[in-house]
Design a protein around this motif. Sequence first.
Motif, PDB file in Angstrom:
ATOM      1  N   GLY A 161       7.451  14.493   4.290  1.00  0.00           N
ATOM      2  CA  GLY A 161       7.991  13.820   3.114  1.00  0.00           C
ATOM      3  C   GLY A 161       8.141  12.323   3.254  1.00  0.00           C
ATOM      4  O   GLY A 161       8.449  11.638   2.267  1.00  0.00           O
ATOM      5  N   SER A 162       7.907  11.789   4.461  1.00  0.00           N
ATOM      6  CA  SER A 162       8.100  10.352   4.678  1.00  0.00           C
ATOM      7  C   SER A 162       6.791   9.599   4.847  1.00  0.00           C
ATOM      8  O   SER A 162       6.801   8.404   5.134  1.00  0.00           O
ATOM      9  CB  SER A 162       8.970  10.137   5.925  1.00  0.00           C
ATOM     10  N   ILE A 163       5.662  10.262   4.665  1.00  0.00           N
ATOM     11  CA  ILE A 163       4.362   9.638   4.918  1.00  0.00           C
ATOM     12  C   ILE A 163       3.959   8.738   3.759  1.00  0.00           C
ATOM     13  O   ILE A 163       4.009   9.131   2.588  1.00  0.00           O
ATOM     14  CB  ILE A 163       3.289  10.708   5.172  1.00  0.00           C
ATOM     15  N   ASP A 164       3.575   7.532   4.090  1.00  0.00           N
ATOM     16  CA  ASP A 164       3.073   6.560   3.116  1.00  0.00           C
ATOM     17  C   ASP A 164       1.589   6.392   3.390  1.00  0.00           C
ATOM     18  O   ASP A 164       1.183   5.717   4.325  1.00  0.00           O
ATOM     19  CB  ASP A 164       3.805   5.226   3.276  1.00  0.00           C
ATOM     20  N   GLY A 165       0.749   7.023   2.590  1.00  0.00           N
ATOM     21  CA  GLY A 165      -0.691   6.991   2.832  1.00  0.00           C
ATOM     22  C   GLY A 165      -1.168   8.301   3.426  1.00  0.00           C
ATOM     23  O   GLY A 165      -0.629   9.373   3.133  1.00  0.00           O
ATOM     24  N   PHE A 166      -2.180   8.238   4.300  1.00  0.00           N
ATOM     25  CA  PHE A 166      -2.830   9.420   4.849  1.00  0.00           C
ATOM     26  C   PHE A 166      -2.405   9.650   6.287  1.00  0.00           C
ATOM     27  O   PHE A 166      -1.926   8.739   6.969  1.00  0.00           O
ATOM     28  CB  PHE A 166      -4.351   9.266   4.776  1.00  0.00           C
ATOM     29  N   VAL A 167      -2.610  10.883   6.767  1.00  0.00           N
ATOM     30  CA  VAL A 167      -2.258  11.210   8.144  1.00  0.00           C
ATOM     31  C   VAL A 167      -3.421  11.961   8.786  1.00  0.00           C
ATOM     32  O   VAL A 167      -4.076  12.795   8.151  1.00  0.00           O
ATOM     33  CB  VAL A 167      -0.953  12.042   8.208  1.00  0.00           C
ATOM     34  N   GLU A 168      -3.695  11.645  10.033  1.00  0.00           N
ATOM     35  CA  GLU A 168      -4.758  12.301  10.796  1.00  0.00           C
ATOM     36  C   GLU A 168      -4.433  13.776  10.997  1.00  0.00           C
ATOM     37  O   GLU A 168      -3.297  14.147  11.273  1.00  0.00           O
ATOM     38  CB  GLU A 168      -4.911  11.606  12.144  1.00  0.00           C
ATOM     39  N   SER A 169      -5.450  14.623  10.873  1.00  0.00           N
ATOM     40  CA  SER A 169      -5.269  16.060  11.056  1.00  0.00           C
ATOM     41  C   SER A 169      -6.576  16.673  11.528  1.00  0.00           C
ATOM     42  O   SER A 169      -7.651  16.358  10.989  1.00  0.00           O
ATOM     43  CB  SER A 169      -4.824  16.714   9.736  1.00  0.00           C
ATOM     44  N   GLU A 170      -6.508  17.547  12.528  1.00  0.00           N
ATOM     45  CA  GLU A 170      -7.684  18.242  13.070  1.00  0.00           C
ATOM     46  C   GLU A 170      -8.768  17.259  13.503  1.00  0.00           C
ATOM     47  O   GLU A 170      -9.955  17.543  13.415  1.00  0.00           O
ATOM     48  CB  GLU A 170      -8.257  19.236  12.056  1.00  0.00           C
ATOM     49  N   GLY A 171      -8.364  16.087  13.969  1.00  0.00           N
ATOM     50  CA  GLY A 171      -9.334  15.132  14.488  1.00  0.00           C
ATOM     51  C   GLY A 171     -10.100  14.362  13.450  1.00  0.00           C
ATOM     52  O   GLY A 171     -11.121  13.741  13.759  1.00  0.00           O
ATOM     53  N   VAL A 172      -9.636  14.351  12.207  1.00  0.00           N
ATOM     54  CA  VAL A 172     -10.301  13.581  11.153  1.00  0.00           C
ATOM     55  C   VAL A 172      -9.254  13.031  10.180  1.00  0.00           C
ATOM     56  O   VAL A 172      -8.122  13.509  10.121  1.00  0.00           O
ATOM     57  CB  VAL A 172     -11.332  14.419  10.342  1.00  0.00           C
ATOM     58  N   VAL A 173      -9.688  12.030   9.432  1.00  0.00           N
ATOM     59  CA  VAL A 173      -8.964  11.586   8.243  1.00  0.00           C
ATOM     60  C   VAL A 173     -10.004  11.528   7.131  1.00  0.00           C
ATOM     61  O   VAL A 173     -11.042  10.875   7.280  1.00  0.00           O
ATOM     62  CB  VAL A 173      -8.322  10.199   8.415  1.00  0.00           C
ATOM     63  N   SER A 174      -9.761  12.234   6.040  1.00  0.00           N
ATOM     64  CA  SER A 174     -10.697  12.274   4.919  1.00  0.00           C
ATOM     65  C   SER A 174     -10.003  11.734   3.681  1.00  0.00           C
ATOM     66  O   SER A 174      -8.912  12.197   3.320  1.00  0.00           O
ATOM     67  CB  SER A 174     -11.187  13.706   4.686  1.00  0.00           C
ATOM     68  N   ILE A 175     -10.641  10.757   3.031  1.00  0.00           N
ATOM     69  CA  ILE A 175      -9.992  10.019   1.943  1.00  0.00           C
ATOM     70  C   ILE A 175     -10.931   9.946   0.734  1.00  0.00           C
ATOM     71  O   ILE A 175     -12.089   9.525   0.864  1.00  0.00           O
ATOM     72  CB  ILE A 175      -9.653   8.580   2.391  1.00  0.00           C
ATOM     73  N   GLU A 176     -10.449  10.357  -0.421  1.00  0.00           N
ATOM     74  CA  GLU A 176     -11.173  10.081  -1.661  1.00  0.00           C
ATOM     75  C   GLU A 176     -11.031   8.595  -1.964  1.00  0.00           C
ATOM     76  O   GLU A 176      -9.924   8.046  -1.910  1.00  0.00           O
ATOM     77  CB  GLU A 176     -10.622  10.922  -2.813  1.00  0.00           C
ATOM     78  N   ALA A 177     -12.149   7.951  -2.277  1.00  0.00           N
ATOM     79  CA  ALA A 177     -12.161   6.486  -2.366  1.00  0.00           C
ATOM     80  C   ALA A 177     -11.164   5.935  -3.381  1.00  0.00           C
ATOM     81  O   ALA A 177     -10.625   4.834  -3.195  1.00  0.00           O
ATOM     82  CB  ALA A 177     -13.570   6.001  -2.702  1.00  0.00           C
ATOM     83  N   GLU A 178     -10.873   6.675  -4.435  1.00  0.00           N
ATOM     84  CA  GLU A 178      -9.959   6.147  -5.459  1.00  0.00           C
ATOM     85  C   GLU A 178      -8.503   6.178  -5.020  1.00  0.00           C
ATOM     86  O   GLU A 178      -7.640   5.582  -5.665  1.00  0.00           O
ATOM     87  CB  GLU A 178     -10.112   6.926  -6.767  1.00  0.00           C
ATOM     88  N   HIS A 179      -8.205   6.828  -3.906  1.00  0.00           N
ATOM     89  CA  HIS A 179      -6.816   6.950  -3.460  1.00  0.00           C
ATOM     90  C   HIS A 179      -6.452   5.827  -2.489  1.00  0.00           C
ATOM     91  O   HIS A 179      -5.962   6.069  -1.387  1.00  0.00           O
ATOM     92  CB  HIS A 179      -6.588   8.323  -2.832  1.00  0.00           C
ATOM     93  N   TYR A 180      -6.649   4.616  -2.919  1.00  0.00           N
ATOM     94  CA  TYR A 180      -6.315   3.444  -2.111  1.00  0.00           C
ATOM     95  C   TYR A 180      -4.826   3.134  -2.242  1.00  0.00           C
ATOM     96  O   TYR A 180      -4.140   3.573  -3.186  1.00  0.00           O
ATOM     97  CB  TYR A 180      -7.135   2.241  -2.574  1.00  0.00           C
ATOM     98  N   SER A 181      -4.324   2.359  -1.286  1.00  0.00           N
ATOM     99  CA  SER A 181      -2.945   1.873  -1.391  1.00  0.00           C
ATOM    100  C   SER A 181      -2.908   0.491  -2.039  1.00  0.00           C
ATOM    101  O   SER A 181      -1.908   0.113  -2.650  1.00  0.00           O
ATOM    102  CB  SER A 181      -2.280   1.843  -0.022  1.00  0.00           C
ATOM    103  N   GLU A 182      -3.994  -0.280  -1.874  1.00  0.00           N
ATOM    104  CA  GLU A 182      -4.121  -1.582  -2.534  1.00  0.00           C
ATOM    105  C   GLU A 182      -5.572  -1.793  -2.934  1.00  0.00           C
ATOM    106  O   GLU A 182      -6.499  -1.396  -2.216  1.00  0.00           O
ATOM    107  CB  GLU A 182      -3.683  -2.725  -1.617  1.00  0.00           C
ATOM    108  N   ASN A 183      -5.775  -2.446  -4.094  1.00  0.00           N
ATOM    109  CA  ASN A 183      -7.106  -2.808  -4.578  1.00  0.00           C
ATOM    110  C   ASN A 183      -7.034  -4.263  -5.042  1.00  0.00           C
ATOM    111  O   ASN A 183      -6.506  -4.559  -6.107  1.00  0.00           O
ATOM    112  CB  ASN A 183      -7.533  -1.887  -5.720  1.00  0.00           C
ATOM    113  N   THR A 184      -7.554  -5.154  -4.205  1.00  0.00           N
ATOM    114  CA  THR A 184      -7.435  -6.582  -4.469  1.00  0.00           C
ATOM    115  C   THR A 184      -8.775  -7.155  -4.891  1.00  0.00           C
ATOM    116  O   THR A 184      -9.772  -7.039  -4.158  1.00  0.00           O
ATOM    117  CB  THR A 184      -6.935  -7.326  -3.216  1.00  0.00           C
ATOM    118  N   GLY A 185      -8.830  -7.771  -6.082  1.00  0.00           N
ATOM    119  CA  GLY A 185     -10.052  -8.403  -6.563  1.00  0.00           C
ATOM    120  C   GLY A 185     -10.110  -9.870  -6.189  1.00  0.00           C
ATOM    121  O   GLY A 185      -9.170 -10.434  -5.613  1.00  0.00           O
TER     122      GLY A 185
END
Length: 346
Positions: A161-185
């Motif tokens: 419940g305290s995780i901000d962003g993604f966490v490693e699991s089973e030796g990988v981190v898999s991220i859908e590209a739209e799930h960013y924490s910041e998008n700077t133009g």
Amino acid sequence: GYYNRGFAGGKWNHFMDQSHLGYTSWADPPVNSLRGINLKQVEPQSGAKIGISVDGSDEAWPGSENAPALPEFDIYTNKSHYIEIFNRGNTPFEFSASSDSPWIILSSKSGIINDEIRIQVSVDWNKAETGHTAGIISITGAGTIVNVEIQAFKPDKPLPGSIDGFVESEGVVSIEAEHYSENTGSGNRYWSRIKGYGNTLSAMRANAPADAPPAVAGKDSPCLEYKIFFFTTGPIEVKPIFSPTLNFIAGRDLQYAVSFDDQPAQILTLVPENYNAQNRNVDWEKSVSDNGRISVSIHNISSPGNHTLKIWMVDPGMVIQKIVINTGGFRPSYLGPPESFHGKIK
């Protein structure tokens, strides 16, 4: 029916009438057919004989050299895995299943196998010890015992419940590209979401004037940031899955850049300036049929904990569907691993 006459007022009538099944060359088969698949009939052995298969493996026991083991369980994804018990013979038999640890939960502990039964395995995290824990599931049937190894990971931090962003699991981190924490133009350069595009969820597209010079990471480059909690340290692979694209800007490679935290950005070439997609270029054909092109960069994670992955635009036209980070447990698959557990994101 609906697609031919109802969808878009019948605009695409007969567009999908062509045969879909049975291609063995470029030409469409006259009718849908599965004759191109060479199926074999396996005759069961006489009597009763147990067979075991496990989630994440194409082997079967008894008979395989490697010990049967389920993929590691972790408190973040909190998913179940399965064990399949099947009959290699033609006579039904009784089975029993037990574990050596109270934190291992089995959906079934006994029964009769005519053809096959799937047992779901899960973890009672209130009973699991902190850290890495191992256990054994014993399957008995037809006079044979097969022991399946199981491992669980329950770190003392971070709590789910305290995780901000993604966490490693089973030796990988898999991220859908739209799930960013910041998008700077940066001016008229920016990343934008393409809803519903790609093989899994969506994609992020690099937008910039085609005649603009390449952007420079940290100066005038739009940046996608992803917060990640790593348990692994040392060298890791960042493997973005891009959509197929070509070297459409004359005289230029098609490039992007990757960095972690405040490390210098690595500039990667996705499509070289002299790339030629003609004359049966197998690389191009595969990227089109897969609707994806994977690029790889190697980075060093010096300490466990929170880090920030940064994907920088260099050239326009890039479309990123998913980002896979291999920390030692990556297993090849057509769509890549499912998205990792994540807390707060944009």
